[in-house]
Design a protein around this motif. Structure first.
Motif, PDB file in Angstrom:
ATOM      1  N   HIS A 377       2.216 -11.888  21.225  1.00 38.27           N
ATOM      2  CA  HIS A 377       3.435 -12.568  20.691  1.00 38.27           C
ATOM      3  C   HIS A 377       4.578 -11.782  21.121  1.00 38.27           C
ATOM      4  CE1 HIS A 377       6.374 -13.661  17.936  1.00 38.27           C
ATOM      5  NE2 HIS A 377       5.928 -15.161  17.911  1.00 38.27           N
ATOM      6  N   GLU A 378       5.882 -12.128  21.155  1.00 39.69           N
ATOM      7  CA  GLU A 378       6.854 -11.487  21.654  1.00 39.69           C
ATOM      8  C   GLU A 378       7.236 -10.340  20.527  1.00 39.69           C
ATOM      9  OE1 GLU A 378       8.388 -15.665  20.542  1.00 39.69           O
ATOM     10  OE2 GLU A 378       6.789 -14.618  21.492  1.00 39.69           O
ATOM     11  N   ASP A 379       6.830 -10.418  19.451  1.00 34.69           N
ATOM     12  CA  ASP A 379       6.994  -9.432  18.290  1.00 34.69           C
ATOM     13  C   ASP A 379       6.530  -8.012  18.824  1.00 34.69           C
ATOM     14  OD1 ASP A 379       8.241 -11.040  16.896  1.00 34.69           O
ATOM     15  OD2 ASP A 379       6.822 -11.321  15.251  1.00 34.69           O
ATOM     16  N   ALA A 448      12.391  -9.974  26.832  1.00 35.58           N
ATOM     17  CA  ALA A 448      12.576 -10.541  25.654  1.00 35.58           C
ATOM     18  C   ALA A 448      13.482 -11.375  25.683  1.00 35.58           C
ATOM     19  CB  ALA A 448      13.125  -9.411  24.894  1.00 35.58           C
ATOM     20  N   SER A 449      14.473 -11.349  26.672  1.00 34.60           N
ATOM     21  CA  SER A 449      15.636 -12.663  26.545  1.00 34.60           C
ATOM     22  C   SER A 449      14.875 -13.738  27.125  1.00 34.60           C
ATOM     23  CB  SER A 449      16.761 -12.229  27.608  1.00 34.60           C
ATOM     24  OG  SER A 449      17.717 -13.152  27.659  1.00 34.60           O
ATOM     25  N   GLN A 452      12.450 -15.678  24.581  1.00 32.42           N
ATOM     26  CA  GLN A 452      13.467 -16.382  23.620  1.00 32.42           C
ATOM     27  C   GLN A 452      13.987 -17.548  24.266  1.00 32.42           C
ATOM     28  OE1 GLN A 452      16.779 -14.104  22.224  1.00 32.42           O
ATOM     29  NE2 GLN A 452      17.138 -15.368  20.486  1.00 32.42           N
ATOM     30  N   THR A 453      14.612 -17.626  25.454  1.00 30.78           N
ATOM     31  CA  THR A 453      14.936 -18.768  25.949  1.00 30.78           C
ATOM     32  C   THR A 453      13.920 -19.866  26.012  1.00 30.78           C
ATOM     33  OG1 THR A 453      16.649 -17.710  27.104  1.00 30.78           O
ATOM     34  CG2 THR A 453      15.993 -19.888  28.136  1.00 30.78           C
ATOM     35  N   ARG A 455      11.278 -20.217  24.304  1.00 28.13           N
ATOM     36  CA  ARG A 455      10.987 -20.875  22.867  1.00 28.13           C
ATOM     37  C   ARG A 455      11.827 -21.922  22.973  1.00 28.13           C
ATOM     38  NH1 ARG A 455      11.021 -16.129  20.315  1.00 28.13           N
ATOM     39  NH2 ARG A 455      12.995 -16.449  19.295  1.00 28.13           N
ATOM     40  N   HIS A 456      12.958 -22.025  23.017  1.00 33.14           N
ATOM     41  CA  HIS A 456      13.949 -22.987  22.780  1.00 33.14           C
ATOM     42  C   HIS A 456      13.834 -24.181  23.805  1.00 33.14           C
ATOM     43  CE1 HIS A 456      15.603 -20.338  19.756  1.00 33.14           C
ATOM     44  NE2 HIS A 456      16.351 -19.766  20.648  1.00 33.14           N
ATOM     45  N   LYS A 485       2.293 -17.481  14.247  1.00 25.48           N
ATOM     46  CA  LYS A 485       3.373 -17.690  15.004  1.00 25.48           C
ATOM     47  C   LYS A 485       3.117 -18.324  16.346  1.00 25.48           C
ATOM     48  CE  LYS A 485       6.434 -13.982  13.022  1.00 25.48           C
ATOM     49  NZ  LYS A 485       7.442 -13.041  13.381  1.00 25.48           N
TER      50      LYS A 485
END
Length: 528
Positions: A377-379, A448-449, A452-453, A455-456, A485
Protein backbone atom coordinates in the motif's frame (compact mmCIF):
# COMPACT_ATOMS: atom_id res chain seq x y z
CA UNK A 1 74.99 8.81 5.08
CA UNK A 2 77.82 11.32 5.76
CA UNK A 3 80.31 8.50 6.30
CA UNK A 4 79.23 6.96 3.01
CA UNK A 5 79.91 10.28 1.22
CA UNK A 6 83.35 10.52 2.87
CA UNK A 7 84.12 6.99 1.81
CA UNK A 8 83.24 7.92 -1.73
CA UNK A 9 85.61 10.90 -1.59
CA UNK A 10 88.44 8.89 -0.02
CA UNK A 11 88.12 5.86 -2.29
CA UNK A 12 91.08 6.04 -4.75
CA UNK A 13 89.49 3.51 -7.09
CA UNK A 14 86.41 5.66 -7.35
CA UNK A 15 88.52 8.70 -8.20
CA UNK A 16 90.23 6.72 -10.95
CA UNK A 17 86.92 5.65 -12.42
CA UNK A 18 85.87 9.32 -12.68
CA UNK A 19 89.01 11.33 -13.53
CA UNK A 20 88.57 15.06 -13.30
CA UNK A 21 91.48 16.46 -15.28
CA UNK A 22 91.91 20.05 -16.19
CA UNK A 23 91.14 19.40 -19.81
CA UNK A 24 87.82 17.72 -18.91
CA UNK A 25 86.82 20.69 -16.75
CA UNK A 26 87.53 23.06 -19.62
CA UNK A 27 85.45 20.99 -21.99
CA UNK A 28 82.56 20.92 -19.50
CA UNK A 29 82.61 24.67 -19.01
CA UNK A 30 82.33 25.34 -22.75
CA UNK A 31 79.53 22.79 -23.36
CA UNK A 32 76.04 24.12 -24.04
CA UNK A 33 73.66 23.48 -21.10
CA UNK A 34 71.18 20.66 -21.58
CA UNK A 35 68.20 19.48 -19.54
CA UNK A 36 70.55 17.91 -17.00
CA UNK A 37 72.88 20.85 -16.47
CA UNK A 38 70.54 23.80 -16.92
CA UNK A 39 69.39 23.78 -13.27
CA UNK A 40 72.78 22.87 -11.77
CA UNK A 41 75.49 24.44 -13.94
CA UNK A 42 79.00 23.91 -12.54
CA UNK A 43 82.41 24.47 -14.01
CA UNK A 44 84.10 22.03 -11.63
CA UNK A 45 81.69 19.20 -10.89
CA UNK A 46 81.82 17.87 -7.34
CA UNK A 47 79.91 14.74 -6.33
CA UNK A 48 76.97 15.23 -3.98
CA UNK A 49 75.67 13.06 -1.20
CA UNK A 50 72.90 10.68 -2.33
CA UNK A 51 70.44 12.28 0.13
CA UNK A 52 71.14 15.78 -1.14
CA UNK A 53 67.85 17.42 -2.29
CA UNK A 54 69.55 18.38 -5.54
CA UNK A 55 69.80 14.70 -6.51
CA UNK A 56 66.32 14.42 -8.03
CA UNK A 57 64.73 13.26 -11.30
CA UNK A 58 62.94 16.62 -11.33
CA UNK A 59 66.19 18.12 -12.65
CA UNK A 60 65.06 16.82 -16.03
CA UNK A 61 62.54 19.11 -17.69
CA UNK A 62 60.98 16.10 -19.43
CA UNK A 63 60.22 14.51 -16.04
CA UNK A 64 58.64 17.73 -14.83
CA UNK A 65 56.57 17.92 -18.03
CA UNK A 66 55.48 14.32 -17.49
CA UNK A 67 54.26 15.16 -14.00
CA UNK A 68 52.29 18.10 -15.39
CA UNK A 69 50.71 15.84 -18.01
CA UNK A 70 49.74 13.35 -15.31
CA UNK A 71 48.11 16.17 -13.32
CA UNK A 72 46.14 17.16 -16.43
CA UNK A 73 44.95 13.59 -16.91
CA UNK A 74 43.85 13.51 -13.26
CA UNK A 75 41.84 16.72 -13.71
CA UNK A 76 40.12 15.34 -16.83
CA UNK A 77 39.36 12.03 -15.09
CA UNK A 78 37.94 13.77 -12.03
CA UNK A 79 35.60 15.91 -14.13
CA UNK A 80 34.40 12.77 -15.95
CA UNK A 81 34.02 10.96 -12.60
CA UNK A 82 31.81 13.81 -11.35
CA UNK A 83 29.56 13.60 -14.40
CA UNK A 84 29.19 9.84 -13.97
CA UNK A 85 28.36 10.23 -10.27
CA UNK A 86 25.58 12.69 -11.11
CA UNK A 87 24.28 10.48 -13.95
CA UNK A 88 23.51 7.68 -11.48
CA UNK A 89 20.84 9.89 -9.93
CA UNK A 90 19.85 12.16 -12.83
CA UNK A 91 20.68 11.15 -16.40
CA UNK A 92 22.22 14.10 -18.32
CA UNK A 93 21.30 14.36 -22.02
CA UNK A 94 23.10 11.78 -24.22
CA UNK A 95 24.75 10.16 -21.16
CA UNK A 96 22.10 7.56 -20.36
CA UNK A 97 23.34 3.98 -20.56
CA UNK A 98 21.03 0.99 -20.85
CA UNK A 99 23.12 -0.76 -18.24
CA UNK A 100 23.30 0.13 -14.58
CA UNK A 101 25.74 3.03 -14.93
CA UNK A 102 27.92 1.65 -12.12
CA UNK A 103 30.28 0.02 -14.63
CA UNK A 104 31.66 3.25 -16.07
CA UNK A 105 31.68 4.88 -12.63
CA UNK A 106 33.76 2.02 -11.18
CA UNK A 107 36.33 2.10 -13.97
CA UNK A 108 36.67 5.87 -13.74
CA UNK A 109 37.07 5.62 -9.96
CA UNK A 110 39.89 3.14 -10.56
CA UNK A 111 41.46 5.56 -13.04
CA UNK A 112 41.29 8.51 -10.66
CA UNK A 113 42.75 6.44 -7.83
CA UNK A 114 45.59 5.18 -10.02
CA UNK A 115 46.51 8.70 -11.12
CA UNK A 116 46.49 9.98 -7.54
CA UNK A 117 48.89 7.17 -6.54
CA UNK A 118 51.06 7.94 -9.55
CA UNK A 119 51.38 11.58 -8.47
CA UNK A 120 51.87 10.90 -4.76
CA UNK A 121 54.73 8.46 -5.42
CA UNK A 122 55.97 10.05 -8.61
CA UNK A 123 59.61 10.48 -7.51
CA UNK A 124 60.00 7.02 -5.92
CA UNK A 125 59.33 4.53 -8.75
CA UNK A 126 59.93 0.85 -8.10
CA UNK A 127 59.81 -2.48 -9.89
CA UNK A 128 56.84 -3.78 -7.81
CA UNK A 129 54.82 -0.73 -8.87
CA UNK A 130 55.72 -1.37 -12.51
CA UNK A 131 54.74 -5.04 -12.26
CA UNK A 132 51.41 -4.24 -10.61
CA UNK A 133 50.80 -1.56 -13.23
CA UNK A 134 51.46 -4.05 -16.01
CA UNK A 135 48.97 -6.50 -14.46
CA UNK A 136 46.43 -3.70 -14.18
CA UNK A 137 46.90 -2.78 -17.83
CA UNK A 138 46.63 -6.41 -18.96
CA UNK A 139 43.25 -7.03 -17.32
CA UNK A 140 41.86 -3.63 -18.30
CA UNK A 141 42.87 -4.38 -21.88
CA UNK A 142 40.95 -7.68 -21.67
CA UNK A 143 37.91 -5.78 -20.35
CA UNK A 144 38.17 -3.33 -23.23
CA UNK A 145 38.22 -6.20 -25.73
CA UNK A 146 35.20 -7.79 -24.04
CA UNK A 147 33.05 -4.68 -24.06
CA UNK A 148 33.95 -3.95 -27.68
CA UNK A 149 33.51 -7.55 -28.79
CA UNK A 150 30.28 -8.59 -27.03
CA UNK A 151 27.32 -6.90 -28.70
CA UNK A 152 24.97 -7.08 -25.71
CA UNK A 153 27.48 -5.48 -23.34
CA UNK A 154 28.42 -2.90 -25.95
CA UNK A 155 24.77 -1.85 -26.27
CA UNK A 156 24.17 -1.87 -22.50
CA UNK A 157 27.16 0.30 -21.63
CA UNK A 158 26.96 2.55 -24.70
CA UNK A 159 29.58 5.11 -25.57
CA UNK A 160 29.90 6.18 -21.93
CA UNK A 161 30.99 2.75 -20.72
CA UNK A 162 33.24 2.18 -23.74
CA UNK A 163 34.96 5.55 -23.29
CA UNK A 164 35.46 4.88 -19.56
CA UNK A 165 37.16 1.51 -20.02
CA UNK A 166 39.27 2.70 -22.96
CA UNK A 167 40.44 5.70 -20.92
CA UNK A 168 41.22 3.46 -17.94
CA UNK A 169 43.27 1.16 -20.19
CA UNK A 170 45.20 4.08 -21.67
CA UNK A 171 45.96 5.52 -18.24
CA UNK A 172 47.16 2.11 -17.04
CA UNK A 173 49.78 1.78 -19.77
CA UNK A 174 50.67 5.48 -19.55
CA UNK A 175 51.39 5.35 -15.80
CA UNK A 176 53.38 2.13 -16.21
CA UNK A 177 55.59 3.76 -18.85
CA UNK A 178 55.81 6.91 -16.74
CA UNK A 179 57.07 4.85 -13.82
CA UNK A 180 59.81 3.37 -15.99
CA UNK A 181 60.82 6.74 -17.39
CA UNK A 182 61.03 8.40 -13.98
CA UNK A 183 63.11 5.44 -12.74
CA UNK A 184 65.49 6.01 -15.66
CA UNK A 185 65.66 9.74 -14.91
CA UNK A 186 66.36 9.05 -11.24
CA UNK A 187 69.18 6.66 -12.15
CA UNK A 188 70.71 9.12 -14.61
CA UNK A 189 70.70 11.97 -12.11
CA UNK A 190 72.24 9.80 -9.39
CA UNK A 191 75.04 8.75 -11.72
CA UNK A 192 75.67 12.33 -12.80
CA UNK A 193 75.53 13.98 -9.39
CA UNK A 194 76.78 11.25 -7.02
CA UNK A 195 78.98 9.24 -9.33
CA UNK A 196 76.89 6.05 -9.33
CA UNK A 197 73.34 4.69 -9.21
CA UNK A 198 72.13 4.56 -5.63
CA UNK A 199 70.83 1.05 -4.90
CA UNK A 200 70.04 1.72 -1.26
CA UNK A 201 67.03 3.77 -0.14
CA UNK A 202 66.48 5.73 3.06
CA UNK A 203 63.76 4.49 5.39
CA UNK A 204 61.33 7.17 4.18
CA UNK A 205 61.62 5.92 0.58
CA UNK A 206 61.23 2.29 1.63
CA UNK A 207 57.99 3.16 3.44
CA UNK A 208 56.75 5.07 0.39
CA UNK A 209 57.56 2.13 -1.90
CA UNK A 210 55.87 -0.31 0.49
CA UNK A 211 52.69 1.76 0.71
CA UNK A 212 52.59 2.32 -3.05
CA UNK A 213 53.13 -1.38 -3.72
CA UNK A 214 50.32 -2.41 -1.37
CA UNK A 215 47.91 0.06 -2.97
CA UNK A 216 48.95 -0.98 -6.48
CA UNK A 217 48.47 -4.64 -5.57
CA UNK A 218 44.93 -3.83 -4.39
CA UNK A 219 44.21 -2.02 -7.66
CA UNK A 220 45.55 -5.00 -9.61
CA UNK A 221 43.25 -7.35 -7.67
CA UNK A 222 40.33 -4.99 -8.36
CA UNK A 223 41.07 -5.18 -12.09
CA UNK A 224 41.12 -8.99 -11.91
CA UNK A 225 37.71 -8.98 -10.19
CA UNK A 226 36.37 -6.58 -12.83
CA UNK A 227 37.44 -9.01 -15.55
CA UNK A 228 35.98 -12.05 -13.76
CA UNK A 229 32.65 -10.22 -13.37
CA UNK A 230 32.75 -9.29 -17.07
CA UNK A 231 33.14 -12.96 -17.94
CA UNK A 232 30.00 -13.71 -15.90
CA UNK A 233 28.20 -10.95 -17.80
CA UNK A 234 29.19 -12.60 -21.08
CA UNK A 235 27.57 -15.82 -19.89
CA UNK A 236 24.46 -13.98 -18.72
CA UNK A 237 24.15 -12.12 -22.04
CA UNK A 238 23.96 -15.45 -23.85
CA UNK A 239 20.64 -16.29 -22.12
CA UNK A 240 17.93 -15.51 -24.67
CA UNK A 241 14.64 -13.89 -23.70
CA UNK A 242 11.48 -16.00 -24.17
CA UNK A 243 9.47 -13.04 -25.47
CA UNK A 244 10.32 -9.98 -27.53
CA UNK A 245 12.19 -6.77 -26.84
CA UNK A 246 10.49 -3.45 -27.58
CA UNK A 247 12.08 -0.01 -27.90
CA UNK A 248 10.22 2.51 -25.76
CA UNK A 249 10.53 6.12 -24.63
CA UNK A 250 11.91 7.36 -27.92
CA UNK A 251 14.15 4.29 -28.35
CA UNK A 252 16.09 5.20 -25.21
CA UNK A 253 15.80 1.68 -23.83
CA UNK A 254 14.19 -1.73 -24.43
CA UNK A 255 11.83 -3.75 -22.28
CA UNK A 256 10.95 -7.42 -22.44
CA UNK A 257 7.33 -8.51 -22.95
CA UNK A 258 5.97 -12.03 -23.43
CA UNK A 259 2.41 -13.22 -24.03
CA UNK A 260 1.38 -16.87 -23.83
CA UNK A 261 -1.83 -18.54 -25.06
CA UNK A 262 -4.76 -17.48 -27.22
CA UNK A 263 -7.79 -15.44 -26.13
CA UNK A 264 -10.76 -17.60 -25.15
CA UNK A 265 -14.47 -16.84 -25.56
CA UNK A 266 -17.25 -16.58 -23.01
CA UNK A 267 -20.75 -17.91 -23.58
CA UNK A 268 -21.89 -14.55 -24.88
CA UNK A 269 -19.08 -14.56 -27.47
CA UNK A 270 -17.00 -11.88 -25.76
CA UNK A 271 -13.27 -12.53 -25.40
CA UNK A 272 -12.04 -13.61 -22.01
CA UNK A 273 -9.61 -11.09 -20.51
CA UNK A 274 -5.85 -11.61 -20.75
CA UNK A 275 -4.11 -11.78 -17.39
CA UNK A 276 -1.40 -9.11 -17.13
CA UNK A 277 1.20 -9.81 -14.46
CA UNK A 278 3.15 -7.29 -12.40
CA UNK A 279 5.91 -8.78 -10.26
CA UNK A 280 7.09 -7.83 -6.81
CA UNK A 281 10.63 -6.67 -5.98
CA UNK A 282 12.34 -9.33 -8.09
CA UNK A 283 12.06 -10.66 -11.64
CA UNK A 284 8.52 -11.79 -12.31
CA UNK A 285 9.95 -14.97 -13.86
CA UNK A 286 11.23 -16.00 -10.44
CA UNK A 287 8.19 -15.00 -8.42
CA UNK A 288 4.70 -14.88 -9.89
CA UNK A 289 5.06 -16.09 -13.49
CA UNK A 290 5.85 -19.80 -12.83
CA UNK A 291 2.71 -20.12 -10.70
CA UNK A 292 0.52 -18.31 -13.26
CA UNK A 293 1.95 -20.57 -15.96
CA UNK A 294 0.73 -23.57 -13.96
CA UNK A 295 -2.69 -21.92 -13.71
CA UNK A 296 -2.67 -21.44 -17.48
CA UNK A 297 -1.74 -25.09 -18.08
CA UNK A 298 -4.56 -26.16 -15.76
CA UNK A 299 -6.99 -24.33 -18.04
CA UNK A 300 -8.10 -21.81 -15.42
CA UNK A 301 -7.06 -18.94 -17.70
CA UNK A 302 -6.70 -18.80 -21.49
CA UNK A 303 -3.95 -16.28 -21.91
CA UNK A 304 -1.49 -14.21 -19.90
CA UNK A 305 1.23 -11.62 -20.50
CA UNK A 306 4.13 -10.61 -18.32
CA UNK A 307 6.88 -8.06 -18.62
CA UNK A 308 10.12 -7.10 -16.93
CA UNK A 309 10.21 -3.65 -15.42
CA UNK A 310 13.27 -1.60 -16.45
CA UNK A 311 16.40 -3.05 -14.90
CA UNK A 312 14.94 -6.51 -14.26
CA UNK A 313 15.84 -9.66 -16.21
CA UNK A 314 16.22 -8.77 -19.90
CA UNK A 315 14.88 -5.21 -19.76
CA UNK A 316 17.29 -2.27 -19.94
CA UNK A 317 17.58 0.33 -17.24
CA UNK A 318 15.63 3.52 -17.85
CA UNK A 319 16.98 7.07 -17.51
CA UNK A 320 16.80 8.63 -14.05
CA UNK A 321 14.59 9.76 -12.42
CA UNK A 322 12.14 6.95 -13.06
CA UNK A 323 8.79 6.52 -11.30
CA UNK A 324 6.06 3.89 -11.22
CA UNK A 325 3.94 6.04 -13.52
CA UNK A 326 6.75 6.13 -16.08
CA UNK A 327 6.95 2.35 -15.86
CA UNK A 328 3.21 2.11 -16.53
CA UNK A 329 3.66 4.29 -19.61
CA UNK A 330 6.52 2.10 -20.83
CA UNK A 331 4.35 -0.99 -20.42
CA UNK A 332 1.50 0.70 -22.32
CA UNK A 333 3.85 1.55 -25.17
CA UNK A 334 5.24 -1.99 -25.35
CA UNK A 335 1.74 -3.49 -25.37
CA UNK A 336 0.76 -1.14 -28.19
CA UNK A 337 3.86 -2.08 -30.20
CA UNK A 338 3.04 -5.76 -29.65
CA UNK A 339 -0.54 -5.24 -30.85
CA UNK A 340 -2.01 -6.19 -27.47
CA UNK A 341 -5.31 -4.43 -26.78
CA UNK A 342 -6.77 -6.34 -23.83
CA UNK A 343 -9.15 -6.52 -22.08
CA UNK A 344 -7.03 -7.09 -19.01
CA UNK A 345 -7.24 -8.64 -15.59
CA UNK A 346 -4.35 -7.22 -13.61
CA UNK A 347 -2.58 -9.53 -11.18
CA UNK A 348 0.08 -7.93 -8.99
CA UNK A 349 2.13 -8.83 -5.91
CA UNK A 350 4.13 -6.71 -3.50
CA UNK A 351 5.27 -3.37 -4.89
CA UNK A 352 3.78 -4.42 -8.22
CA UNK A 353 0.41 -3.46 -6.74
CA UNK A 354 1.43 0.21 -6.97
CA UNK A 355 2.35 -0.21 -10.64
CA UNK A 356 -0.82 -2.10 -11.55
CA UNK A 357 -3.11 0.43 -9.88
CA UNK A 358 -1.47 3.27 -11.81
CA UNK A 359 -1.75 1.26 -15.03
CA UNK A 360 -5.43 0.58 -14.31
CA UNK A 361 -6.14 4.28 -13.80
CA UNK A 362 -4.72 4.98 -17.27
CA UNK A 363 -6.61 2.17 -19.03
CA UNK A 364 -10.05 2.45 -17.46
CA UNK A 365 -12.03 0.79 -20.24
CA UNK A 366 -9.60 -2.08 -20.88
CA UNK A 367 -9.25 -3.27 -17.26
CA UNK A 368 -11.88 -5.87 -16.31
CA UNK A 369 -10.51 -6.74 -12.89
CA UNK A 370 -7.69 -6.22 -10.39
CA UNK A 371 -6.17 -8.90 -8.15
CA UNK A 372 -3.77 -7.72 -5.44
CA UNK A 373 -1.75 -10.50 -3.80
CA UNK A 374 -0.33 -9.24 -0.50
CA UNK A 375 0.34 -5.99 -2.33
CA UNK A 376 2.17 -2.95 -0.99
CA UNK A 377 0.00 0.00 0.00
CA UNK A 378 1.15 3.58 -0.58
CA UNK A 379 1.49 4.08 3.17
CA UNK A 380 4.74 2.11 2.84
CA UNK A 381 6.27 4.46 0.27
CA UNK A 382 8.06 6.31 3.09
CA UNK A 383 9.86 3.07 3.95
CA UNK A 384 10.52 2.33 0.29
CA UNK A 385 12.02 5.80 -0.16
CA UNK A 386 14.00 5.96 3.09
CA UNK A 387 17.36 7.76 2.67
CA UNK A 388 19.21 5.00 4.54
CA UNK A 389 17.88 2.39 2.14
CA UNK A 390 18.91 4.53 -0.81
CA UNK A 391 22.45 4.98 0.54
CA UNK A 392 22.89 1.23 1.03
CA UNK A 393 21.64 0.59 -2.49
CA UNK A 394 24.12 3.13 -3.83
CA UNK A 395 27.00 1.48 -1.95
CA UNK A 396 25.96 -1.92 -3.29
CA UNK A 397 25.81 -0.48 -6.78
CA UNK A 398 29.27 1.08 -6.57
CA UNK A 399 30.71 -2.26 -5.40
CA UNK A 400 28.69 -4.36 -7.87
CA UNK A 401 31.30 -4.29 -10.71
CA UNK A 402 33.60 -6.26 -8.40
CA UNK A 403 31.05 -9.07 -8.53
CA UNK A 404 32.09 -10.47 -5.14
CA UNK A 405 28.71 -12.02 -4.32
CA UNK A 406 28.06 -13.11 -7.91
CA UNK A 407 31.49 -14.74 -8.24
CA UNK A 408 31.12 -16.47 -4.87
CA UNK A 409 27.72 -17.78 -5.91
CA UNK A 410 29.04 -19.08 -9.23
CA UNK A 411 32.16 -20.70 -7.77
CA UNK A 412 30.99 -22.05 -4.43
CA UNK A 413 27.22 -22.46 -4.88
CA UNK A 414 27.01 -23.37 -8.55
CA UNK A 415 24.74 -20.45 -9.46
CA UNK A 416 23.84 -20.53 -13.15
CA UNK A 417 23.13 -17.71 -15.59
CA UNK A 418 19.41 -18.34 -15.06
CA UNK A 419 19.92 -17.76 -11.33
CA UNK A 420 21.68 -14.48 -11.98
CA UNK A 421 19.30 -13.12 -14.65
CA UNK A 422 15.85 -14.28 -13.51
CA UNK A 423 16.47 -16.37 -10.41
CA UNK A 424 17.41 -16.18 -6.78
CA UNK A 425 20.66 -14.27 -7.41
CA UNK A 426 19.09 -11.58 -9.61
CA UNK A 427 19.06 -9.10 -6.70
CA UNK A 428 22.90 -9.06 -6.90
CA UNK A 429 22.85 -7.75 -10.47
CA UNK A 430 23.89 -4.12 -10.96
CA UNK A 431 20.85 -3.43 -13.17
CA UNK A 432 18.44 -4.58 -10.45
CA UNK A 433 20.29 -2.54 -7.83
CA UNK A 434 20.03 0.53 -10.06
CA UNK A 435 16.29 -0.09 -10.62
CA UNK A 436 15.70 -0.29 -6.87
CA UNK A 437 17.76 2.85 -6.32
CA UNK A 438 15.61 4.68 -8.89
CA UNK A 439 12.52 3.39 -7.13
CA UNK A 440 13.88 4.67 -3.81
CA UNK A 441 14.74 8.14 -5.09
CA UNK A 442 11.21 9.01 -6.27
CA UNK A 443 9.06 6.85 -3.96
CA UNK A 444 8.04 9.71 -1.66
CA UNK A 445 7.67 12.30 -4.40
CA UNK A 446 6.76 11.31 -7.96
CA UNK A 447 5.41 7.82 -7.26
CA UNK A 448 3.43 9.02 -4.23
CA UNK A 449 1.79 11.71 -6.36
CA UNK A 450 1.01 9.27 -9.18
CA UNK A 451 -0.65 6.70 -6.92
CA UNK A 452 -2.71 9.41 -5.23
CA UNK A 453 -3.97 10.52 -8.64
CA UNK A 454 -4.69 6.90 -9.59
CA UNK A 455 -6.78 6.46 -6.44
CA UNK A 456 -9.06 9.31 -7.50
CA UNK A 457 -9.25 8.31 -11.17
CA UNK A 458 -9.86 4.57 -10.74
CA UNK A 459 -13.31 3.39 -11.91
CA UNK A 460 -15.43 2.53 -8.91
CA UNK A 461 -17.08 -0.53 -10.49
CA UNK A 462 -13.88 -2.37 -11.46
CA UNK A 463 -14.00 -5.84 -9.85
CA UNK A 464 -11.38 -6.18 -7.10
CA UNK A 465 -9.94 -9.19 -5.27
CA UNK A 466 -7.47 -8.86 -2.40
CA UNK A 467 -5.53 -11.87 -1.11
CA UNK A 468 -3.36 -11.33 1.97
CA UNK A 469 -0.69 -13.29 3.80
CA UNK A 470 -1.96 -14.52 7.15
CA UNK A 471 1.60 -14.52 8.51
CA UNK A 472 2.17 -10.86 7.57
CA UNK A 473 -1.22 -9.80 8.89
CA UNK A 474 -0.55 -11.44 12.26
CA UNK A 475 2.96 -10.02 12.62
CA UNK A 476 2.20 -6.40 11.68
CA UNK A 477 -0.85 -4.38 12.63
CA UNK A 478 0.13 -1.74 10.08
CA UNK A 479 0.22 -4.35 7.34
CA UNK A 480 -3.23 -5.58 8.34
CA UNK A 481 -4.62 -2.04 8.22
CA UNK A 482 -3.10 -1.32 4.83
CA UNK A 483 -4.42 -4.59 3.41
CA UNK A 484 -7.85 -3.51 4.57
CA UNK A 485 -7.34 -0.16 2.84
CA UNK A 486 -6.56 -2.00 -0.40
CA UNK A 487 -10.01 -3.56 -0.29
CA UNK A 488 -11.39 -0.06 -0.85
CA UNK A 489 -9.38 0.74 -4.00
CA UNK A 490 -12.67 0.28 -5.87
CA UNK A 491 -16.25 -0.06 -4.66
CA UNK A 492 -16.66 -3.49 -6.21
CA UNK A 493 -14.76 -5.78 -3.84
CA UNK A 494 -15.43 -9.39 -4.79
CA UNK A 495 -13.29 -11.16 -2.17
CA UNK A 496 -10.78 -10.49 0.55
CA UNK A 497 -8.99 -13.70 1.49
CA UNK A 498 -6.49 -13.86 4.34
CA UNK A 499 -4.61 -17.11 3.83
CA UNK A 500 -3.79 -18.23 7.33
CA UNK A 501 -0.47 -20.08 6.88
CA UNK A 502 0.80 -18.25 3.81
CA UNK A 503 3.89 -16.06 3.80
CA UNK A 504 4.29 -12.87 1.73
CA UNK A 505 4.39 -14.80 -1.56
CA UNK A 506 1.02 -16.36 -0.89
CA UNK A 507 1.14 -18.78 -3.83
CA UNK A 508 4.09 -20.61 -2.23
CA UNK A 509 1.71 -22.47 0.12
CA UNK A 510 -0.73 -25.11 -1.08
CA UNK A 511 -3.73 -23.27 0.42
CA UNK A 512 -2.57 -20.01 -1.13
CA UNK A 513 -2.17 -21.62 -4.56
CA UNK A 514 -5.65 -23.02 -4.44
CA UNK A 515 -7.27 -19.74 -3.38
CA UNK A 516 -5.37 -17.59 -5.90
CA UNK A 517 -6.20 -19.96 -8.78
CA UNK A 518 -9.84 -20.12 -7.76
CA UNK A 519 -10.25 -16.35 -7.51
CA UNK A 520 -8.40 -15.80 -10.76
CA UNK A 521 -10.61 -18.27 -12.61
CA UNK A 522 -13.66 -16.47 -11.26
CA UNK A 523 -12.38 -13.07 -12.42
CA UNK A 524 -11.37 -14.23 -15.90
CA UNK A 525 -14.12 -16.74 -16.77
CA UNK A 526 -16.79 -16.01 -14.20
CA UNK A 527 -16.75 -19.66 -13.03
CA UNK A 528 -17.08 -20.63 -9.37
Amino acid sequence: MTSLWKKKKDDPDREESHPRDEEGSTRHSHREPDERTRLLPRENPVYLRPDDPQVSPYNLWSVRALRGLTSLFLAISFVWWTFLLVSIFVSPPTMHTRGAGFFSFAYTTLTVGYLIIALLFFSVPSKPMTICGAILFLFLFVDMCIILGVARLRVEEGWVGIASVVWATFIAIYVTLQNRYVAWGKKEEEERLTGREETRRPLREWLAVLIATIIMAILAIVSILFTANMILRIQDASLSAPGKMYDVNGNHYQIHLNCIGNPGRKKDGDRTPTVLLEGSDGPVEHTLQPFIDDVYRNGSIDRYCYWDRPGYAWSDNAPSPYSAGMAADALSEALALAGEEGPWVLVAAGVGGIHSRIFASRHLLQVRGIMLIDALHEDYLDTLGAPGRGFLLWIRGVLSPLGLDRLAGAIFKGRSREDRVIGRSAYQTAKVIRAKLQENLVAKSMTASEIQTARHVQMAQTPLTVISSGVEVRESEKWRRTQEKLTKVTKNLKNWDVVRGAVHEVWRSSEGRAIVEKRLRQMVKGKR
